[in-house]
Design an enzyme around this catalytic site. Structure first.
Site, PDB file in Angstrom:
ATOM      1  NE  ARG A  67      -2.032   1.791   3.330  1.00 35.38           N
ATOM      2  CZ  ARG A  67      -2.482   2.106   4.535  1.00 35.38           C
ATOM      3  NH1 ARG A  67      -3.748   1.923   4.828  1.00 35.38           N
ATOM      4  NH2 ARG A  67      -1.687   2.598   5.445  1.00 35.38           N
ATOM      5  CG  ASP A 112     -14.024  -0.547   0.109  1.00 28.61           C
ATOM      6  OD1 ASP A 112     -13.432  -1.005   1.093  1.00 28.61           O
ATOM      7  OD2 ASP A 112     -15.057   0.150   0.212  1.00 28.61           O
TER       8      ASP A 112
HETATM    9  O1  CP3 Z   1     -11.853  -9.182   2.594  1.00 26.45           O
HETATM   10  C1  CP3 Z   1     -10.902  -8.817   1.867  1.00 26.45           C
HETATM   11  O2  CP3 Z   1      -9.711  -9.075   2.116  1.00 26.45           O
HETATM   12  C2  CP3 Z   1     -11.236  -8.090   0.581  1.00 26.45           C
HETATM   13  C3  CP3 Z   1     -11.210  -6.679   0.655  1.00 26.45           C
HETATM   14  C4  CP3 Z   1     -12.292  -5.841   1.319  1.00 26.45           C
HETATM   15  C5  CP3 Z   1     -12.012  -4.515   1.741  1.00 26.45           C
HETATM   16  N1  CP3 Z   1     -13.171  -3.926   2.126  1.00 26.45           N
HETATM   17  C6  CP3 Z   1     -10.677  -3.906   1.711  1.00 26.45           C
HETATM   18  C7  CP3 Z   1     -10.432  -2.718   2.542  1.00 26.45           C
HETATM   19  C8  CP3 Z   1     -13.650  -6.057   1.542  1.00 26.45           C
HETATM   20  C9  CP3 Z   1     -14.468  -7.318   1.337  1.00 26.45           C
HETATM   21  C10 CP3 Z   1     -14.198  -4.842   2.038  1.00 26.45           C
HETATM   22  C11 CP3 Z   1     -15.625  -4.649   2.338  1.00 26.45           C
HETATM   23  C12 CP3 Z   1     -16.079  -3.413   2.977  1.00 26.45           C
HETATM   24  N2  CP3 Z   1     -15.606  -2.139   2.786  1.00 26.45           N
HETATM   25  C13 CP3 Z   1     -17.191  -3.326   3.851  1.00 26.45           C
HETATM   26  C14 CP3 Z   1     -18.075  -4.477   4.230  1.00 26.45           C
HETATM   27  C15 CP3 Z   1     -17.461  -5.332   5.252  1.00 26.45           C
HETATM   28  C16 CP3 Z   1     -17.377  -4.733   6.624  1.00 26.45           C
HETATM   29  O3  CP3 Z   1     -16.271  -4.551   7.100  1.00 26.45           O
HETATM   30  O4  CP3 Z   1     -18.452  -4.480   7.210  1.00 26.45           O
HETATM   31  C17 CP3 Z   1     -17.336  -1.983   4.232  1.00 26.45           C
HETATM   32  C18 CP3 Z   1     -18.366  -1.428   5.178  1.00 26.45           C
HETATM   33  C19 CP3 Z   1     -16.342  -1.244   3.545  1.00 26.45           C
HETATM   34  C20 CP3 Z   1     -16.141   0.222   3.564  1.00 26.45           C
HETATM   35  C21 CP3 Z   1     -14.791   0.564   4.078  1.00 26.45           C
HETATM   36  N3  CP3 Z   1     -13.619   0.358   3.388  1.00 26.45           N
HETATM   37  C22 CP3 Z   1     -14.482   1.157   5.309  1.00 26.45           C
HETATM   38  C23 CP3 Z   1     -15.493   1.548   6.363  1.00 26.45           C
HETATM   39  C24 CP3 Z   1     -13.096   1.305   5.343  1.00 26.45           C
HETATM   40  C25 CP3 Z   1     -12.262   1.994   6.365  1.00 26.45           C
HETATM   41  C26 CP3 Z   1     -12.438   1.435   7.705  1.00 26.45           C
HETATM   42  C27 CP3 Z   1     -11.273   0.610   8.064  1.00 26.45           C
HETATM   43  O5  CP3 Z   1     -11.444  -0.604   8.247  1.00 26.45           O
HETATM   44  O6  CP3 Z   1     -10.244   1.223   8.180  1.00 26.45           O
HETATM   45  C28 CP3 Z   1     -12.575   0.742   4.159  1.00 26.45           C
HETATM   46  C29 CP3 Z   1     -11.159   0.664   3.775  1.00 26.45           C
HETATM   47  C30 CP3 Z   1     -10.621  -0.691   3.458  1.00 26.45           C
HETATM   48  N4  CP3 Z   1     -11.230  -1.601   2.657  1.00 26.45           N
HETATM   49  C31 CP3 Z   1      -9.373  -1.204   3.888  1.00 26.45           C
HETATM   50  C32 CP3 Z   1      -9.245  -2.477   3.309  1.00 26.45           C
HETATM   51  C33 CP3 Z   1      -8.064  -3.412   3.410  1.00 26.45           C
HETATM   52  C34 CP3 Z   1      -8.361  -0.465   4.716  1.00 26.45           C
HETATM   53  C35 CP3 Z   1      -7.782   0.578   3.859  1.00 26.45           C
HETATM   54  C36 CP3 Z   1      -6.340   0.825   4.109  1.00 26.45           C
HETATM   55  O7  CP3 Z   1      -5.491   0.034   3.659  1.00 26.45           O
HETATM   56  O8  CP3 Z   1      -6.052   1.850   4.722  1.00 26.45           O
END
Ligand code: CP3
Length: 352
Positions: free
Chosen positions: A39, A76
């Site tokens: 990242r 995402d």
């Molecule tokens: O599961 C996996 O490995 C596949 C990747 C995946 C991500 N997001 C990568 C991600 C999946 C399946 C998601 C789904 C997702 N994204 C949901 C549904 C699942 C859940 O957790 O309820 C939701 C609500 C989101 C929206 C989202 N994306 C949020 C709220 C955030 C930030 C919050 C946090 O956890 O920090 C993200 C960012 C995100 N999506 C990251 C990852 C690896 C972190 C980003 C980073 O690297 O800084």
């Protein structure tokens, strides 16, 4: 196309397996140092998502370390609203933010009908690339957010404490809320089908915010659209059944209704026992879950004991896919995930 390990597909279809398969929600992510390195090189999370080689690389990182039974494409749920023009940004520590959230009727009416193969081509390219690289080792999971959960982010503009804007919309302007949800349901169906045509062998729909709704509102504004999507998703591809998993967080009061949505499996959070869930819906759908993610913060002995508790709670028989009850958190020691996977491998054959 051959598949060396199809345990998850079998378990999701409630067919016999010799051990309980396991994958982990958010298995590619910040708890892995190699993810943080990739990242940092990419510069931003969205650049990671939009570059198929990098998305493929981080998808495969957890599979290099662990004996997981599935890969989930790195992306995402908020890619759909981004493709609809809302302008997604991830700022450190604040979670996702939209530059142009939906603020009025014209904003909702103005949302484009997506051509997902065009506007989300980078997701399809990542899916294709991961499938090639996996070479049949394990199945690939595609995913989407549910219309309700996507609408929540699009109307709130980002994470929210009390969801006042989206709730005002459903109570004051229900017809407009339905217009938005209908547009999203069409986009989600197309998006999942495009992922399946590109090579996703299982799909999961995340309804992260279903649990903030009253029972009647859940049926009207979330479940109805989940049902519509499930009935529109391709269920057969490459000569194989494509299982659909519905994961609604905080929605255990509506388990029976979720099981009647037409999906093959329900993802469960950790606030219900597997035993109760199975008693209520187990002959209709497979169950996925449901270890409290916080257990991974403890130590390998506790992790093994809690894994056994989940396996025993499901009990004898097929139709269980092991997972956490929500995504793995960034503060988890990767060795603790290894301990969980080893425990499930070692302890689960006795239940089959
Ligand atoms: O599961 C996996 O490995 C596949 C990747 C995946 C991500 N997001 C990568 C991600 C999946 C399946 C998601 C789904 C997702 N994204 C949901 C549904 C699942 C859940 O957790 O309820 C939701 C609500 C989101 C929206 C989202 N994306 C949020 C709220 C955030 C930030 C919050 C946090 O956890 O920090 C993200 C960012 C995100 N999506 C990251 C990852 C690896 C972190 C980003 C980073 O690297 O800084």
């Amino acid at each position: 196309m051959k598949l060396d390990n199809d345990l998850i597909i079998k378990a999701l279809l409630r067919e016999p397996v010799t051990r309980t398969p396991i994958w982990i929600m958010r298995q590619a992510g910040r708890y892995l140092p190699e993810y943080l390195r990739t990242r940092a090189e990419a510069g931003s999370f969205m650049h990671l998502c939009r570059t198929p080689e990098l998305a493929c690389e981080v998808t495969l990182q957890p599979l290099r370390r662990f004996d997981l039974d599935a890969a989930i494409v790195f992306s995402d749920i908020l890619t759909i609203p981004d493709a609809m023009g809302l302008g997604l940004r991830f700022s450190e520590g604040e979670g996702p933010q939209f530059e142009r959230p939906l603020r009025n009727e014209a904003d909702v009416r103005g949302l484009p009908n997506l051509d997902v193969d065009e506007s989300l081509d980078y997701v399809m390219a990542a899916v294709k690339r991961v499938r090639l690289e996996l070479a049949g080792r394990v199945p690939l999971i595609g995913f989407s957010g549910s219309p309700w959960t996507l609408a929540t982010y699009m109307v709130e503009g980002g994470p929210s404490k009390n969801f006042s804007r989206i709730k005002t919309l459903i109570y004051d302007q229900p017809a407009l809320a339905h217009l938005l949800l209908e547009k999203l349901a069409l986009a989600v169906t197309d998006y999942l089908n495009a992922q399946i045509r590109s090579g996703a062998q299982i799909v999961q729909i995340f309804d992260t915010w279903g649990g903030i709704l009253s029972p009647d509102a859940f049926r009207e504004f979330s479940l109805r659209y989940l049902r519509q999507i499930v009935s529109g998703v391709l269920r057969e591809h490459e000569g194989r059944r494509v299982p659909v998993i519905v994961f609604c967080k905080g929605c255990n009061t509506h388990l029976e209704a979720q099981a009647d949505s037409g999906c093959d499996a329900l993802g469960l959070d950790w606030t219900i026992s597997m035993e109760e869930a199975r008693r209520r819906v187990g002959d209709r759908v497979a169950l996925q879950g449901n270890l409290d993610p916080a257990v991974l913060l403890s130590n390998p002995d506790v992790i093994g004991a809690e894994a056994l508790r989940v396996l025993s709670s499901f009990g004898q028989g097929d139709g269980h896919v092991f997972n956490l009850g929500h995504g793995i958190t960034p503060d988890v020691d990767p060795d603790h995930l290894q301990a969980l996977i080893s425990a499930v491998r070692q302890l689960s054959p006795q239940f089959h």
